[in-house]
Design a protein around this motif. Structure first.
Motif, PDB file in Angstrom:
ATOM      1  N   GLN A 162       0.809  -1.225   0.000  1.00  0.00           N
ATOM      2  CA  GLN A 162       0.000   0.000   0.000  1.00  0.00           C
ATOM      3  C   GLN A 162       0.846   1.281   0.000  1.00  0.00           C
ATOM      4  O   GLN A 162       0.303   2.378  -0.145  1.00  0.00           O
ATOM      5  CB  GLN A 162      -0.925   0.011   1.229  1.00  0.00           C
ATOM      6  CG  GLN A 162      -2.195  -0.811   1.072  1.00  0.00           C
ATOM      7  CD  GLN A 162      -1.910  -2.287   1.061  1.00  0.00           C
ATOM      8  OE1 GLN A 162      -1.252  -2.793   1.971  1.00  0.00           O
ATOM      9  NE2 GLN A 162      -2.379  -2.989   0.049  1.00  0.00           N
ATOM     10  N   THR A 163       2.143   1.178   0.154  1.00  0.00           N
ATOM     11  CA  THR A 163       2.984   2.378   0.227  1.00  0.00           C
ATOM     12  C   THR A 163       2.950   3.117  -1.103  1.00  0.00           C
ATOM     13  O   THR A 163       3.188   2.541  -2.154  1.00  0.00           O
ATOM     14  CB  THR A 163       4.441   2.014   0.557  1.00  0.00           C
ATOM     15  OG1 THR A 163       4.474   1.195   1.718  1.00  0.00           O
ATOM     16  CG2 THR A 163       5.262   3.273   0.811  1.00  0.00           C
ATOM     17  N   ARG A 164       2.667   4.411  -1.049  1.00  0.00           N
ATOM     18  CA  ARG A 164       2.607   5.203  -2.269  1.00  0.00           C
ATOM     19  C   ARG A 164       4.003   5.359  -2.872  1.00  0.00           C
ATOM     20  O   ARG A 164       4.997   5.527  -2.150  1.00  0.00           O
ATOM     21  CB  ARG A 164       2.011   6.589  -1.984  1.00  0.00           C
ATOM     22  CG  ARG A 164       0.613   6.551  -1.391  1.00  0.00           C
ATOM     23  CD  ARG A 164      -0.052   7.922  -1.430  1.00  0.00           C
ATOM     24  NE  ARG A 164       0.689   8.956  -0.736  1.00  0.00           N
ATOM     25  CZ  ARG A 164       0.459   9.341   0.522  1.00  0.00           C
ATOM     26  NH1 ARG A 164      -0.479   8.739   1.241  1.00  0.00           N
ATOM     27  NH2 ARG A 164       1.157  10.324   1.072  1.00  0.00           N
ATOM     28  N   ALA A 165       4.066   5.350  -4.207  1.00  0.00           N
ATOM     29  CA  ALA A 165       5.354   5.447  -4.897  1.00  0.00           C
ATOM     30  C   ALA A 165       6.066   6.743  -4.553  1.00  0.00           C
ATOM     31  O   ALA A 165       7.299   6.771  -4.395  1.00  0.00           O
ATOM     32  CB  ALA A 165       5.153   5.326  -6.405  1.00  0.00           C
ATOM     33  N   ALA A 171      11.426   9.374   0.417  1.00  0.00           N
ATOM     34  CA  ALA A 171      12.276   8.748   1.424  1.00  0.00           C
ATOM     35  C   ALA A 171      13.679   8.521   0.878  1.00  0.00           C
ATOM     36  O   ALA A 171      14.687   8.801   1.546  1.00  0.00           O
ATOM     37  CB  ALA A 171      11.664   7.427   1.892  1.00  0.00           C
ATOM     38  N   ARG A 172      13.770   8.016  -0.345  1.00  0.00           N
ATOM     39  CA  ARG A 172      15.082   7.792  -0.958  1.00  0.00           C
ATOM     40  C   ARG A 172      15.868   9.096  -1.035  1.00  0.00           C
ATOM     41  O   ARG A 172      17.063   9.138  -0.711  1.00  0.00           O
ATOM     42  CB  ARG A 172      14.918   7.191  -2.357  1.00  0.00           C
ATOM     43  CG  ARG A 172      16.238   6.843  -3.016  1.00  0.00           C
ATOM     44  CD  ARG A 172      16.017   6.514  -4.496  1.00  0.00           C
ATOM     45  NE  ARG A 172      15.382   5.238  -4.692  1.00  0.00           N
ATOM     46  CZ  ARG A 172      16.043   4.084  -4.850  1.00  0.00           C
ATOM     47  NH1 ARG A 172      17.367   4.065  -4.806  1.00  0.00           N
ATOM     48  NH2 ARG A 172      15.388   2.969  -5.057  1.00  0.00           N
ATOM     49  N   ALA A 173      15.199  10.177  -1.440  1.00  0.00           N
ATOM     50  CA  ALA A 173      15.883  11.467  -1.555  1.00  0.00           C
ATOM     51  C   ALA A 173      16.322  11.987  -0.191  1.00  0.00           C
ATOM     52  O   ALA A 173      17.421  12.530  -0.042  1.00  0.00           O
ATOM     53  CB  ALA A 173      14.962  12.480  -2.233  1.00  0.00           C
ATOM     54  N   LEU A 174      15.480  11.807   0.827  1.00  0.00           N
ATOM     55  CA  LEU A 174      15.811  12.311   2.160  1.00  0.00           C
ATOM     56  C   LEU A 174      17.020  11.588   2.747  1.00  0.00           C
ATOM     57  O   LEU A 174      17.937  12.224   3.270  1.00  0.00           O
ATOM     58  CB  LEU A 174      14.590  12.157   3.069  1.00  0.00           C
ATOM     59  CG  LEU A 174      14.650  12.830   4.445  1.00  0.00           C
ATOM     60  CD1 LEU A 174      13.267  13.219   4.903  1.00  0.00           C
ATOM     61  CD2 LEU A 174      15.314  11.946   5.493  1.00  0.00           C
ATOM     62  N   TYR A 175      17.039  10.251   2.631  1.00  0.00           N
ATOM     63  CA  TYR A 175      18.170   9.503   3.186  1.00  0.00           C
ATOM     64  C   TYR A 175      19.443   9.747   2.375  1.00  0.00           C
ATOM     65  O   TYR A 175      20.530   9.877   2.944  1.00  0.00           O
ATOM     66  CB  TYR A 175      17.844   8.020   3.251  1.00  0.00           C
ATOM     67  CG  TYR A 175      16.799   7.672   4.290  1.00  0.00           C
ATOM     68  CD1 TYR A 175      17.062   7.822   5.638  1.00  0.00           C
ATOM     69  CD2 TYR A 175      15.541   7.212   3.914  1.00  0.00           C
ATOM     70  CE1 TYR A 175      16.097   7.523   6.595  1.00  0.00           C
ATOM     71  CE2 TYR A 175      14.577   6.905   4.861  1.00  0.00           C
ATOM     72  CZ  TYR A 175      14.858   7.067   6.195  1.00  0.00           C
ATOM     73  OH  TYR A 175      13.900   6.773   7.142  1.00  0.00           O
TER      74      TYR A 175
END
Length: 310
Positions: A162-165, A171-175
């Motif tokens: 159910q996680t939205r793309a 999240a990838r950009a933040l980490y």
């Protein structure tokens, strides 16, 4: 480290070693960060632990700002609602127990808005299990780090169905903006990538000791002075790709039957099928065409020799 997203706010729930480790990562990257823990004794210890870890990084020349300036970005807050208010990302770092995580995620569904990413530091548990039907599952994912996260940059991002793309992308950009190396786990499975690989080595290590093949110290020596030396700068696929002339397909042809027999000794009936070997070979050749194989082997040797002198 360039601060790519200094306006972002991160909130950490859980002030243990992983929570403090994330506090180092986020504040060092320029993110305004709060951290909360239900234990007042633990809360009082967090500022000193943060400073101590930052001092260690400073001693290795790994900070671009004074420790005091970085430390000022962290606030320790007792009330969880105050801690997560306005957060762009909440990093959950509580014990690996469903009876603790599920009520917390249900609470976060009420306390955070729909743009807030809710990330679990879980080592094994998926967010289908921990966050399913809590109201937060569409913006929840696992973000599992190495320990400590300020020294081991890899972080596994594991969305649930159910996680939205766009949540995964943010999240990838933040980490990545915090200096981490995010990898996407394409489907939920217990243990993800990190602990499945680590678990495979541990299972065989225990079996070798059990069967009288080697001592604990000798097993550790083989990994520390053998496998581990290569794995500090390349993974298992690149290792075997460079170990055999002709690349990974030649390695699978030559060594695959032996590895299968060794696996069968442990009850593992999995097989490197032709289709699987072809897929792995295709991905490797996209990264390293065979006409560059000799150059990469020379690079590997240089890396190993450089580490030998350290």
């Amino acid at each position: 480290m360039a601060r790519k997203f200094p306006a972002l706010k991160t909130a950490i729930i859980g002030g243990g070693s992983i929570g403090v480790g994330f506090a180092v990562v986020f504040t060092r990257a320029g993110y305004s960060t709060t951290i909360t823990d239900p234990d007042p004794t633990r809360r009082s210890a967090i500022p000193g632990e943060l400073t101590a870890r930052l001092r260690t990084l400073e001693s290795y020349g790994l900070l671009e700002e004074p420790v005091e300036a970085i430390s000022e970005r962290l606030r320790v807050i007792a009330d969880i609602s105050d801690a997560v208010s306005g957060a762009d990302l909440v990093q959950e770092c509580v014990p690996e127990r469903e009876d603790i995580k599920r009520p917390l995620f249900a609470q976060l569904a009420e306390l955070t808005d729909d743009r807030c990413i809710v990330a679990s530091s879980s080592s094994f548990m998926t967010t289908t299990t921990s966050a399913g039907s809590t109201g937060v599952e569409s913006r929840a994912l696992v973000a599992h780090p190495g320990n400590p996260p300020f020294a081991i940059p890899v972080i596994e991002l594991v969305p649930n169905p159910q996680t939205r793309a766009e949540v995964v992308q943010r999240a990838r950009a933040l980490y990545a903006g915090a200096g981490m190396s995010p990898v996407l786990v394409n489907k939920e499975c217990e243990g993800f990538i990190f602990n499945r690989l680590q678990g495979a080595i541990l299972r065989e290590a225990y079996a070798l000791v059990r069967d009288g093949v080697a001592s604990v110290d000798d097993v550790d020596t083989v990994v520390r002075d053998g496998l581990g030396r290569r794995w500090t700068f390349m993974g298992p696929f690149e290792t075997v790709d460079l170990n055999t002339r002709g690349g990974i397909s030649a390695h699978a042809k030559n060594m695959g039957p032996t590895y299968r027999r060794m696996g069968q000794e442990r009850g593992d009936t999995s097989e490197w099928t032709p289709d699987l070997v072809a897929e792995v070979t295709s991905q490797r050749r996209q990264m390293l065409p065979l006409d560059r194989w000799e150059d990469r082997v020379a690079w590997r040797d240089e890396q190993l020799l450089n580490r030998l002198g350290q």
